[in-house]
Design a protein around this motif. Structure first.
Motif, mmCIF file in Angstrom:
data_model
loop_
_atom_site.group_PDB
_atom_site.id
_atom_site.type_symbol
_atom_site.label_atom_id
_atom_site.label_comp_id
_atom_site.label_asym_id
_atom_site.label_seq_id
_atom_site.Cartn_x
_atom_site.Cartn_y
_atom_site.Cartn_z
ATOM 1 N N THR A 38 0.826 -1.161 0.054
ATOM 2 C CA THR A 38 -0.060 0.038 -0.155
ATOM 3 C C THR A 38 0.945 1.165 -0.107
ATOM 4 O O THR A 38 1.569 1.332 0.980
ATOM 5 C CB THR A 38 -0.950 0.101 1.102
ATOM 6 N N HIS A 39 0.592 1.966 -0.814
ATOM 7 C CA HIS A 39 1.504 3.358 -0.821
ATOM 8 C C HIS A 39 0.549 4.389 -0.601
ATOM 9 O O HIS A 39 -0.642 4.802 -1.188
ATOM 10 C CB HIS A 39 2.011 3.799 -2.496
ATOM 11 N N ASP A 40 0.873 5.266 0.338
ATOM 12 C CA ASP A 40 -0.014 6.412 0.882
ATOM 13 C C ASP A 40 0.783 7.730 0.250
ATOM 14 O O ASP A 40 1.825 7.905 0.688
ATOM 15 C CB ASP A 40 -0.180 6.675 2.132
ATOM 16 N N CYS A 41 0.100 8.328 -0.752
ATOM 17 C CA CYS A 41 0.868 9.607 -1.263
ATOM 18 C C CYS A 41 0.678 10.763 -0.335
ATOM 19 O O CYS A 41 1.611 11.732 -0.434
ATOM 20 C CB CYS A 41 0.091 9.876 -2.674
ATOM 21 N N VAL A 42 -0.394 10.624 0.745
ATOM 22 C CA VAL A 42 -0.170 12.012 1.608
ATOM 23 C C VAL A 42 0.926 11.691 2.592
ATOM 24 O O VAL A 42 1.864 12.817 3.177
ATOM 25 C CB VAL A 42 -1.567 11.948 2.442
ATOM 26 N N PHE A 82 -11.102 -8.316 -22.188
ATOM 27 C CA PHE A 82 -10.057 -8.509 -20.975
ATOM 28 C C PHE A 82 -8.654 -7.994 -21.702
ATOM 29 O O PHE A 82 -8.346 -8.268 -23.007
ATOM 30 C CB PHE A 82 -9.908 -9.828 -20.716
ATOM 31 N N GLU A 83 -8.127 -7.179 -21.261
ATOM 32 C CA GLU A 83 -6.544 -6.936 -21.482
ATOM 33 C C GLU A 83 -5.604 -7.544 -20.493
ATOM 34 O O GLU A 83 -5.544 -7.360 -19.324
ATOM 35 C CB GLU A 83 -6.654 -5.449 -21.487
ATOM 36 N N VAL A 84 -4.672 -8.097 -21.236
ATOM 37 C CA VAL A 84 -3.774 -8.823 -20.454
ATOM 38 C C VAL A 84 -2.351 -8.360 -20.597
ATOM 39 O O VAL A 84 -1.813 -8.188 -21.478
ATOM 40 C CB VAL A 84 -3.641 -10.463 -20.740
ATOM 41 N N SER A 85 -1.804 -7.961 -19.409
ATOM 42 C CA SER A 85 -0.503 -7.406 -19.402
ATOM 43 C C SER A 85 0.468 -8.491 -18.797
ATOM 44 O O SER A 85 0.507 -9.174 -17.605
ATOM 45 C CB SER A 85 -0.223 -6.104 -18.442
ATOM 46 N N GLU A 86 1.611 -8.776 -19.605
ATOM 47 C CA GLU A 86 2.819 -9.973 -19.355
ATOM 48 C C GLU A 86 4.156 -9.336 -18.925
ATOM 49 O O GLU A 86 4.694 -10.034 -17.990
ATOM 50 C CB GLU A 86 2.589 -10.860 -20.443
ATOM 51 N N LYS A 87 4.326 -8.216 -18.921
ATOM 52 C CA LYS A 87 5.695 -7.576 -18.708
ATOM 53 C C LYS A 87 5.393 -6.309 -17.701
ATOM 54 O O LYS A 87 6.574 -5.816 -17.403
ATOM 55 C CB LYS A 87 6.231 -7.184 -20.016
ATOM 56 N N GLN A 88 4.230 -6.048 -17.379
ATOM 57 C CA GLN A 88 4.233 -4.888 -16.498
ATOM 58 C C GLN A 88 3.165 -5.118 -15.385
ATOM 59 O O GLN A 88 1.939 -5.339 -16.016
ATOM 60 C CB GLN A 88 4.000 -3.518 -17.207
ATOM 61 N N GLN A 89 3.486 -5.142 -13.964
ATOM 62 C CA GLN A 89 2.426 -5.156 -13.154
ATOM 63 C C GLN A 89 1.609 -4.170 -12.902
ATOM 64 O O GLN A 89 1.820 -3.148 -13.260
ATOM 65 C CB GLN A 89 2.944 -5.771 -11.942
ATOM 66 N N LEU A 90 0.189 -4.445 -12.913
ATOM 67 C CA LEU A 90 -0.840 -3.673 -12.997
ATOM 68 C C LEU A 90 -1.271 -3.233 -11.413
ATOM 69 O O LEU A 90 -1.165 -3.913 -10.596
ATOM 70 C CB LEU A 90 -1.948 -3.865 -13.673
ATOM 71 N N VAL A 91 -1.599 -1.977 -11.164
ATOM 72 C CA VAL A 91 -1.968 -1.458 -9.845
ATOM 73 C C VAL A 91 -3.265 -0.901 -9.806
ATOM 74 O O VAL A 91 -4.266 -1.043 -10.617
ATOM 75 C CB VAL A 91 -1.257 -0.017 -9.570
ATOM 76 N N THR A 92 -3.737 -0.867 -8.662
ATOM 77 C CA THR A 92 -5.379 -0.415 -8.241
ATOM 78 C C THR A 92 -5.206 0.450 -7.266
ATOM 79 O O THR A 92 -4.194 0.680 -6.608
ATOM 80 C CB THR A 92 -6.100 -1.609 -7.967
ATOM 81 N N SER A 93 -6.378 1.126 -6.821
ATOM 82 C CA SER A 93 -6.236 2.426 -6.015
ATOM 83 C C SER A 93 -7.638 2.189 -5.055
ATOM 84 O O SER A 93 -8.453 1.525 -5.251
ATOM 85 C CB SER A 93 -6.164 3.566 -6.926
ATOM 86 N N ASP A 94 -7.855 3.367 -4.126
ATOM 87 C CA ASP A 94 -8.865 3.425 -3.537
ATOM 88 C C ASP A 94 -9.811 4.286 -4.163
ATOM 89 O O ASP A 94 -10.900 4.560 -3.698
ATOM 90 C CB ASP A 94 -8.550 4.267 -2.124
ATOM 91 N N ASN A 95 -9.731 4.379 -5.710
ATOM 92 C CA ASN A 95 -10.833 5.024 -6.307
ATOM 93 C C ASN A 95 -10.714 3.898 -7.797
ATOM 94 O O ASN A 95 -10.487 4.744 -8.712
ATOM 95 C CB ASN A 95 -10.802 6.373 -6.573
ATOM 96 N N PRO A 96 -10.856 2.717 -7.674
ATOM 97 C CA PRO A 96 -10.390 2.003 -9.042
ATOM 98 C C PRO A 96 -11.474 2.095 -10.224
ATOM 99 O O PRO A 96 -11.142 1.491 -11.225
ATOM 100 C CB PRO A 96 -10.095 0.651 -8.498
ATOM 101 N N PHE A 126 -2.399 0.294 -4.791
ATOM 102 C CA PHE A 126 -2.319 -1.040 -4.093
ATOM 103 C C PHE A 126 -1.338 -1.986 -5.388
ATOM 104 O O PHE A 126 -1.793 -1.712 -6.494
ATOM 105 C CB PHE A 126 -3.340 -1.653 -3.745
ATOM 106 N N PHE A 127 -0.323 -2.641 -4.992
ATOM 107 C CA PHE A 127 0.260 -3.425 -5.869
ATOM 108 C C PHE A 127 0.853 -4.690 -5.210
ATOM 109 O O PHE A 127 1.145 -4.512 -4.123
ATOM 110 C CB PHE A 127 1.402 -2.556 -6.686
ATOM 111 N N LEU A 164 6.426 2.752 -9.217
ATOM 112 C CA LEU A 164 4.946 2.858 -8.936
ATOM 113 C C LEU A 164 5.024 3.803 -7.765
ATOM 114 O O LEU A 164 3.900 4.547 -7.472
ATOM 115 C CB LEU A 164 4.354 1.615 -8.541
ATOM 116 N N ILE A 165 5.798 3.938 -6.856
ATOM 117 C CA ILE A 165 5.774 4.938 -5.833
ATOM 118 C C ILE A 165 5.971 6.080 -6.334
ATOM 119 O O ILE A 165 5.395 7.197 -5.970
ATOM 120 C CB ILE A 165 6.947 4.596 -4.526
ATOM 121 N N THR A 166 7.080 6.272 -7.206
ATOM 122 C CA THR A 166 7.315 7.800 -7.820
ATOM 123 C C THR A 166 5.868 8.118 -8.502
ATOM 124 O O THR A 166 5.724 9.353 -8.449
ATOM 125 C CB THR A 166 8.420 7.583 -8.826
#
Length: 313
Positions: free
Chosen positions: A28-32, A190-204, A276-277, A284-286
């Motif tokens: 979990t990354h918190d930008c605040v 469906f969109e499938v990513s094999e080389k880059q992990q996908l993130v989600t958020s608190d407003n997905p 979230f990742f 992703l943090i950046t």
């Protein structure tokens, strides 16, 4: 009777479990706060009584939280079908559309924005009533210096701020049924990513415009726009895409790395504060810090004073 749930998750636990590592934890990354921590779905993305306002008798009103629990339970049963890239039956599709619609309405970003909008509307109503009374007094020659001063303050967007209770934002749930039926009519793929992990958020759950001519200044694309796209992450490798292209229904598409990065950018832009990742990733943090400012998708188009949404007035 079972004890009521006070710790209420703004992002469902079952959903976040699809972004965990084998040990059951995720990042979990918190930008605040600027922090990233490894934790479990149970210990992240929750607030106390966020969906259970207090009634006039002092008792908590649990109808929203109870309804969300039922919708989540149905969605959890359907989730494996989507991860297996199987088309849903019309009933299952509508059930999962209900989940997506409430995911949109329940997010802290939507609660804040709806509360701000309600504050703006209340302010406009006050200004209109004040102007009506001011004109009546003026016609009678009864205007005082105090009347003129109050009128000047109320019309100034710089001289005061306005606090609005965030519970007013629970009105966002009123749009869930309309959104559910719109989403159920859309084409799902469906969109499938094999080389880059996908993130989600608190407003997905949000929609973006996927092509077409540029919008006129001051106009946005609603979900009914034929170019509207909902890119909803199902897992670190799969996005459920909702759009209005009938030829793409239930098809599986490869998501190139650059487009996967763009999907992550959308999540970072639309979050309230949390990303979230699955795997630790400085990039992703950046990205989370780059889009630190809270999202504002609702623009009435009329200037107003600063409206602060607070947990309790």
């Amino acid at each position: 009777m079972s004890e009521r749930t006070k710790r209420q998750h703004v992002v469902p636990r079952f959903y976040l479990r699809h972004f965990t590592q084998e040990d059951g934890e995720l990042w979990t990354h918190d930008c605040v706060t600027g922090s990233a921590r490894k934790t479990t779905p149970e210990k992240t993305a929750f607030e106390t009584n966020i969906y259970t306002p207090t009634g006039e008798d002092g008792a908590r009103i649990d109808v929203i939280e109870d309804t969300l629990a039922k919708i989540e339970s149905q969605a959890a049963k359907i989730y494996p079908e989507l991860l297996a890239f199987r088309p849903l039956t019309p009933v299952a599709k509508l059930d999962f559309a209900a989940f997506l619609a409430t995911m949109f309405a329940r997010s802290p970003a939507q609660l804040r924005q709806f509360a701000q909008t309600m504050g703006q509307m209340a302010l406009w109503g006050s200004r209109h009533e004040m102007e009506r009374e001011f004109r009546q007094k003026k016609a009678k020659g009864e205007i005082t210096a105090a009347d003129t001063a109050v009128r000047e303050i109320l019309h100034s967007n710089e001289m005061f701020t306005m606090n609005v209770d965030r519970r007013v934002g629970l009105l966002a749930f009123q749009q869930a049924e309309t959104l559910m039926h719109l989403m159920a009519r859309m084409s799902w793929s469906f969109e499938v990513s094999e080389k880059q992990q996908l993130v989600t958020s608190d407003n997905p759950v949000f929609w973006v415009k996927g092509g077409g001519p540029p919008d006129l200044q001051g106009y946005g694309a609603g979900l009914g726009d034929r170019f509207a796209v909902i890119p909803f992450p199902l897992s670190p490798g799969v996005i459920l895409r909702l759009d209005w292209r009938p030829e793409g229904a239930w098809k599986k598409f490869k998501l190139e790395r650059q487009r996967a990065k763009l999907a992550n950018q959308y999540q970072a832009k639309h979050k309230e504060r949390l990303l979230f990742f699955r795997d630790s990733d400085q990039g992703l943090i950046t990205l989370g810090m780059k889009y630190k400012a809270p999202v504002n998708q609702i623009d009435i188009g009329v200037p107003s004073p600063m409206i602060d949404v607070v947990r309790k007035l």
